[in-house]
Design a protein around this motif. Structure first.
Motif, PDB file in Angstrom:
ATOM      1  N   ALA A 339      18.622 125.122 100.097  1.00  0.00           N
ATOM      2  CA  ALA A 339      19.999 124.811 100.481  1.00  0.00           C
ATOM      3  C   ALA A 339      20.405 123.441  99.955  1.00  0.00           C
ATOM      4  O   ALA A 339      21.537 123.241  99.506  1.00  0.00           O
ATOM      5  CB  ALA A 339      20.145 124.867 101.997  1.00  0.00           C
ATOM      6  N   MET A 340      19.475 122.488  99.971  1.00  0.00           N
ATOM      7  CA  MET A 340      19.791 121.152  99.455  1.00  0.00           C
ATOM      8  C   MET A 340      20.005 121.192  97.949  1.00  0.00           C
ATOM      9  O   MET A 340      20.893 120.532  97.416  1.00  0.00           O
ATOM     10  CB  MET A 340      18.686 120.162  99.822  1.00  0.00           C
ATOM     11  CG  MET A 340      18.795 119.710 101.274  1.00  0.00           C
ATOM     12  SD  MET A 340      17.559 118.506 101.745  1.00  0.00           S
ATOM     13  CE  MET A 340      18.031 117.033 100.828  1.00  0.00           C
ATOM     14  N   ALA A 341      19.186 121.986  97.248  1.00  0.00           N
ATOM     15  CA  ALA A 341      19.350 122.110  95.795  1.00  0.00           C
ATOM     16  C   ALA A 341      20.741 122.675  95.480  1.00  0.00           C
ATOM     17  O   ALA A 341      21.429 122.191  94.569  1.00  0.00           O
ATOM     18  CB  ALA A 341      18.257 123.001  95.213  1.00  0.00           C
ATOM     19  N   LYS A 342      21.165 123.664  96.239  1.00  0.00           N
ATOM     20  CA  LYS A 342      22.502 124.257  96.019  1.00  0.00           C
ATOM     21  C   LYS A 342      23.592 123.226  96.306  1.00  0.00           C
ATOM     22  O   LYS A 342      24.586 123.136  95.585  1.00  0.00           O
ATOM     23  CB  LYS A 342      22.693 125.480  96.916  1.00  0.00           C
ATOM     24  CG  LYS A 342      21.843 126.665  96.481  1.00  0.00           C
ATOM     25  CD  LYS A 342      22.384 127.980  97.054  1.00  0.00           C
ATOM     26  CE  LYS A 342      21.521 129.154  96.637  1.00  0.00           C
ATOM     27  NZ  LYS A 342      20.490 129.476  97.685  1.00  0.00           N
ATOM     28  N   ALA A 343      23.405 122.455  97.371  1.00  0.00           N
ATOM     29  CA  ALA A 343      24.396 121.428  97.727  1.00  0.00           C
ATOM     30  C   ALA A 343      24.500 120.379  96.619  1.00  0.00           C
ATOM     31  O   ALA A 343      25.591 119.910  96.289  1.00  0.00           O
ATOM     32  CB  ALA A 343      24.028 120.777  99.055  1.00  0.00           C
ATOM     33  N   THR A 344      23.354 120.024  96.031  1.00  0.00           N
ATOM     34  CA  THR A 344      23.357 119.040  94.938  1.00  0.00           C
ATOM     35  C   THR A 344      24.222 119.560  93.792  1.00  0.00           C
ATOM     36  O   THR A 344      25.044 118.829  93.233  1.00  0.00           O
ATOM     37  CB  THR A 344      21.928 118.805  94.400  1.00  0.00           C
ATOM     38  OG1 THR A 344      21.019 118.732  95.485  1.00  0.00           O
ATOM     39  CG2 THR A 344      21.856 117.520  93.581  1.00  0.00           C
ATOM     40  N   ALA A 345      24.042 120.840  93.471  1.00  0.00           N
ATOM     41  CA  ALA A 345      24.794 121.438  92.362  1.00  0.00           C
ATOM     42  C   ALA A 345      26.296 121.412  92.637  1.00  0.00           C
ATOM     43  O   ALA A 345      27.100 121.355  91.714  1.00  0.00           O
ATOM     44  CB  ALA A 345      24.319 122.866  92.128  1.00  0.00           C
ATOM     45  N   LYS A 346      26.654 121.432  93.926  1.00  0.00           N
ATOM     46  CA  LYS A 346      28.084 121.402  94.277  1.00  0.00           C
ATOM     47  C   LYS A 346      28.618 119.979  94.455  1.00  0.00           C
ATOM     48  O   LYS A 346      29.747 119.776  94.893  1.00  0.00           O
ATOM     49  CB  LYS A 346      28.316 122.191  95.580  1.00  0.00           C
ATOM     50  CG  LYS A 346      28.321 123.692  95.346  1.00  0.00           C
ATOM     51  CD  LYS A 346      28.748 124.513  96.567  1.00  0.00           C
ATOM     52  CE  LYS A 346      29.034 123.730  97.823  1.00  0.00           C
ATOM     53  NZ  LYS A 346      29.080 124.500  99.050  1.00  0.00           N
ATOM     54  N   GLY A 347      27.775 118.986  94.164  1.00  0.00           N
ATOM     55  CA  GLY A 347      28.261 117.615  94.162  1.00  0.00           C
ATOM     56  C   GLY A 347      27.823 116.753  95.336  1.00  0.00           C
ATOM     57  O   GLY A 347      28.214 115.590  95.431  1.00  0.00           O
ATOM     58  N   ALA A 348      27.024 117.313  96.248  1.00  0.00           N
ATOM     59  CA  ALA A 348      26.546 116.499  97.364  1.00  0.00           C
ATOM     60  C   ALA A 348      25.436 115.557  96.885  1.00  0.00           C
ATOM     61  O   ALA A 348      24.790 115.819  95.880  1.00  0.00           O
ATOM     62  CB  ALA A 348      26.020 117.392  98.479  1.00  0.00           C
ATOM     63  N   THR A 349      25.262 114.443  97.606  1.00  0.00           N
ATOM     64  CA  THR A 349      24.153 113.539  97.335  1.00  0.00           C
ATOM     65  C   THR A 349      23.003 113.944  98.253  1.00  0.00           C
ATOM     66  O   THR A 349      23.158 113.963  99.472  1.00  0.00           O
ATOM     67  CB  THR A 349      24.560 112.085  97.640  1.00  0.00           C
ATOM     68  OG1 THR A 349      25.683 111.762  96.813  1.00  0.00           O
ATOM     69  CG2 THR A 349      23.418 111.123  97.339  1.00  0.00           C
ATOM     70  N   THR A 350      21.871 114.308  97.657  1.00  0.00           N
ATOM     71  CA  THR A 350      20.739 114.785  98.453  1.00  0.00           C
ATOM     72  C   THR A 350      19.533 113.886  98.240  1.00  0.00           C
ATOM     73  O   THR A 350      19.160 113.569  97.111  1.00  0.00           O
ATOM     74  CB  THR A 350      20.385 116.227  98.058  1.00  0.00           C
ATOM     75  OG1 THR A 350      20.218 116.279  96.635  1.00  0.00           O
ATOM     76  CG2 THR A 350      21.477 117.202  98.454  1.00  0.00           C
ATOM     77  N   ILE A 351      18.940 113.472  99.346  1.00  0.00           N
ATOM     78  CA  ILE A 351      17.837 112.504  99.292  1.00  0.00           C
ATOM     79  C   ILE A 351      16.674 113.029 100.123  1.00  0.00           C
ATOM     80  O   ILE A 351      16.860 113.435 101.271  1.00  0.00           O
ATOM     81  CB  ILE A 351      18.297 111.145  99.862  1.00  0.00           C
ATOM     82  CG1 ILE A 351      19.530 110.659  99.091  1.00  0.00           C
ATOM     83  CG2 ILE A 351      17.176 110.115  99.781  1.00  0.00           C
ATOM     84  CD1 ILE A 351      20.374 109.679  99.867  1.00  0.00           C
ATOM     85  N   VAL A 352      15.493 113.022  99.527  1.00  0.00           N
ATOM     86  CA  VAL A 352      14.298 113.479 100.236  1.00  0.00           C
ATOM     87  C   VAL A 352      13.335 112.301 100.384  1.00  0.00           C
ATOM     88  O   VAL A 352      13.014 111.640  99.396  1.00  0.00           O
ATOM     89  CB  VAL A 352      13.589 114.612  99.464  1.00  0.00           C
ATOM     90  CG1 VAL A 352      12.390 115.122 100.249  1.00  0.00           C
ATOM     91  CG2 VAL A 352      14.562 115.759  99.170  1.00  0.00           C
ATOM     92  N   GLY A 353      12.905 112.032 101.602  1.00  0.00           N
ATOM     93  CA  GLY A 353      11.925 110.968 101.830  1.00  0.00           C
ATOM     94  C   GLY A 353      10.714 111.535 102.542  1.00  0.00           C
ATOM     95  O   GLY A 353      10.798 112.595 103.158  1.00  0.00           O
ATOM     96  N   GLY A 354       9.576 110.857 102.459  1.00  0.00           N
ATOM     97  CA  GLY A 354       8.376 111.330 103.158  1.00  0.00           C
ATOM     98  C   GLY A 354       7.437 112.058 102.221  1.00  0.00           C
ATOM     99  O   GLY A 354       7.868 112.888 101.428  1.00  0.00           O
ATOM    100  N   GLY A 355       6.158 111.728 102.311  1.00  0.00           N
ATOM    101  CA  GLY A 355       5.162 112.264 101.396  1.00  0.00           C
ATOM    102  C   GLY A 355       5.058 113.776 101.431  1.00  0.00           C
ATOM    103  O   GLY A 355       5.058 114.451 100.393  1.00  0.00           O
ATOM    104  N   ASP A 356       4.996 114.363 102.645  1.00  0.00           N
ATOM    105  CA  ASP A 356       4.824 115.809 102.746  1.00  0.00           C
ATOM    106  C   ASP A 356       6.092 116.553 102.337  1.00  0.00           C
ATOM    107  O   ASP A 356       6.013 117.600 101.697  1.00  0.00           O
ATOM    108  CB  ASP A 356       4.422 116.191 104.173  1.00  0.00           C
ATOM    109  CG  ASP A 356       3.016 115.725 104.503  1.00  0.00           C
ATOM    110  OD1 ASP A 356       2.072 116.255 103.906  1.00  0.00           O
ATOM    111  OD2 ASP A 356       2.869 114.801 105.310  1.00  0.00           O
ATOM    112  N   SER A 357       7.242 116.020 102.682  1.00  0.00           N
ATOM    113  CA  SER A 357       8.496 116.652 102.276  1.00  0.00           C
ATOM    114  C   SER A 357       8.621 116.636 100.760  1.00  0.00           C
ATOM    115  O   SER A 357       9.013 117.637 100.152  1.00  0.00           O
ATOM    116  CB  SER A 357       9.694 115.931 102.882  1.00  0.00           C
ATOM    117  OG  SER A 357       9.427 115.540 104.200  1.00  0.00           O
ATOM    118  N   ALA A 358       8.294 115.508 100.148  1.00  0.00           N
ATOM    119  CA  ALA A 358       8.368 115.401  98.691  1.00  0.00           C
ATOM    120  C   ALA A 358       7.405 116.400  98.045  1.00  0.00           C
ATOM    121  O   ALA A 358       7.746 117.049  97.053  1.00  0.00           O
ATOM    122  CB  ALA A 358       8.037 113.975  98.240  1.00  0.00           C
ATOM    123  N   ALA A 359       6.209 116.560  98.636  1.00  0.00           N
ATOM    124  CA  ALA A 359       5.242 117.517  98.100  1.00  0.00           C
ATOM    125  C   ALA A 359       5.782 118.939  98.195  1.00  0.00           C
ATOM    126  O   ALA A 359       5.633 119.742  97.267  1.00  0.00           O
ATOM    127  CB  ALA A 359       3.915 117.401  98.856  1.00  0.00           C
TER     128      ALA A 359
END
Ligand code: ADP
Ligand code: MG
Length: 399
Positions: A339-359
């Motif tokens: 869902a975040m990837a889709k939001a990015t494509a529509k122009g949203a700013t998406t930020i992921v923090g945290g080691g496990d989330s990034a993995a």
């Protein structure tokens, strides 16, 4: 307050000079000493390449793993040196000592177009103590200092903080700047609606982040085992789920204060144990069986979280929605990433923090579809908690 970066330095300040660069080459290695993920090396390339382009001779410092202040062969940066050579196509000189005449001589001998990588800073007893003698010795290895090690910026060590007290200019690298721009931008000036998604195992590890974000966000979605501590605060049965009993009163107080801005999962994926993942099924949150545990958010929650993400303009995510290491309990985490990837494509700013989330994002192959995936687990968390990062504080201010 912006920090000065390598781009802000004049030609006279950089050309022909030795740039002492602290990076975060703390990459995972397998038992044979092979690098299993070189993301952190790649992340430092823009800064190193810019320095080479501008005619500097980079002298690179990094830590790797947790050696206890003395050399341990398994934590040598030698494999990193070879990978850096492959990635840059430039010659990388590697010196097996850091606080030595040999390192000093190598820094002076390093030719234009070449890089010098010195051995693991944590092989030195004074590194983690921020020993002033070591800081001065490191400072002598360069003509100015660049800190690009965001992942180590929450530690006041000799190679991150001490060195900058003896070597000016002391500026941020491009990765450091990108991290501060995205994380800092979301906190100080987010495009609205601003949505935060928090998950992971423990509420205790994220409480300061919740406190910091609550007044700033339009919505805060909760997932992970953390949700179960909130359920208990609501008087719900959580069976064998992971709950921090001593945090229940705090969760209660937070619920009251947050009101409608805080959303808990409506349903849960439960199973008798992780070993019995095949017996997993979805239940409403008020029907978690006594002999089962919640291991992921359920399908209704996935659908409603995806809708909220689609409607937001800034989305900050920290912490997996479930035990994503064990399918099918990766479904919630994957769905949020999608869902975040889709939001990015529509122009949203998406930020992921945290080691496990990034993995999890990288496993799903969605890294490039986010606006920013932070390279600093602990550092990004401390930043989001509103703490000052000593490795950033010590750098020169932009004028
Ligand atoms: P990050 O590193 O992204 O900040 P955390 O370290 O806070 O994330 O949390 C990640 C861990 O949380 C993972 O190991 C995951 O298995 C665990 N986790 C998530 N949901 C649950 C759950 N419902 N029950 C038990 N563990 C969970
Ligand atoms: Mg973690």
């Amino acid at each position: 307050m912006r920090k000065k970066t390598v781009r802000d330095l004049s030609d006279a300040q950089v050309k022909g000079k030795r740039a002492l660069v602290r990076v975060d080459f703390n990459v995972p290695l397998d038992d044979d000493g092979q690098i299993t993920d070189d993301t952190r090396i790649r992340a430092a390339l823009p800064t190193l390449e810019l320095l080479l382009e501008r005619g500097c001779r980079p002298v690179i410092l990094s830590h790797l793993g947790r050696p206890k202040g003395k050399p341990e062969p398994k934590y040598s940066l030698q494999p990193v040196s070879r990978r850096l050579e492959e990635l840059t196509g430039a010659r990388v000189n590697f010196v097996e000592s850091t606080d030595s005449d040999e390192a000093m001589q190598a820094s002076l001998d390093c030719k234009h177009g070449e890089l010098l990588l010195l051995e693991n800073t944590r092989f030195l007893g004074g590194e983690e103590k921020n020993d002033p003698r070591l800081a001065r010795a490191l400072a002598a290895l360069g003509d100015f200092f660049v800190n690009d090690a965001f992942g180590a910026a929450h530690r006041a060590h000799a190679s991150t903080v001490g060195v900058a007290e003896h070597l000016r200019p002391a500026v941020a690298g491009l990765l450091m700047q990108t991290e501060l721009d995205y994380l800092g931008g979301a906190l100080s000036n987010p495009k609205k609606p601003f949505l935060a998604i928090l998950g992971g195992a423990k509420i205790s590890g994220k409480i300061d982040v919740i406190e910091q974000l609550l007044p700033k966000v339009d919505g805060l979605l909760i997932g992970g085992a953390m949700a179960c501590t909130f359920y208990r605060a609501m008087g719900l049965e959580t069976g064998k789920s992971l709950v921090e009993e001593d945090r229940i009163p705090m969760a209660k107080e937070l619920l009251a204060r947050a009101g409608a801005r805080l959303t808990l999962p409506h349903d849960a994926m439960v199973a008798p144990s992780l070993e019995r993942a095949r017996d997993a099924n979805a239940v409403p949150r008020n029907a978690i069986p006594k002999d089962q545990a919640m291991f992921d958010i359920g399908p209704q929650t996935i659908a409603s979280y995806a809708r909220a993400i689609a409607n937001a303009k800034t989305i900050m995510w920290n912490g997996p929605m479930g035990v994503f290491e064990t399918p099918p309990f990766d479904a919630g985490t994957r769905a949020v990433a999608d869902a975040m990837a889709k939001a990015t494509a529509k122009g949203a700013t998406t930020i992921v923090g945290g080691g496990d989330s990034a993995a999890a994002v990288s496993e799903a192959g969605l890294e490039k579809k986010m606006s920013h995936v932070s390279t600093g687990g602990g550092a990004s968390l401390e930043f989001l908690e509103g703490k000052k990062l000593p490795g950033v504080e010590v750098l020169d201010e932009a004028v």
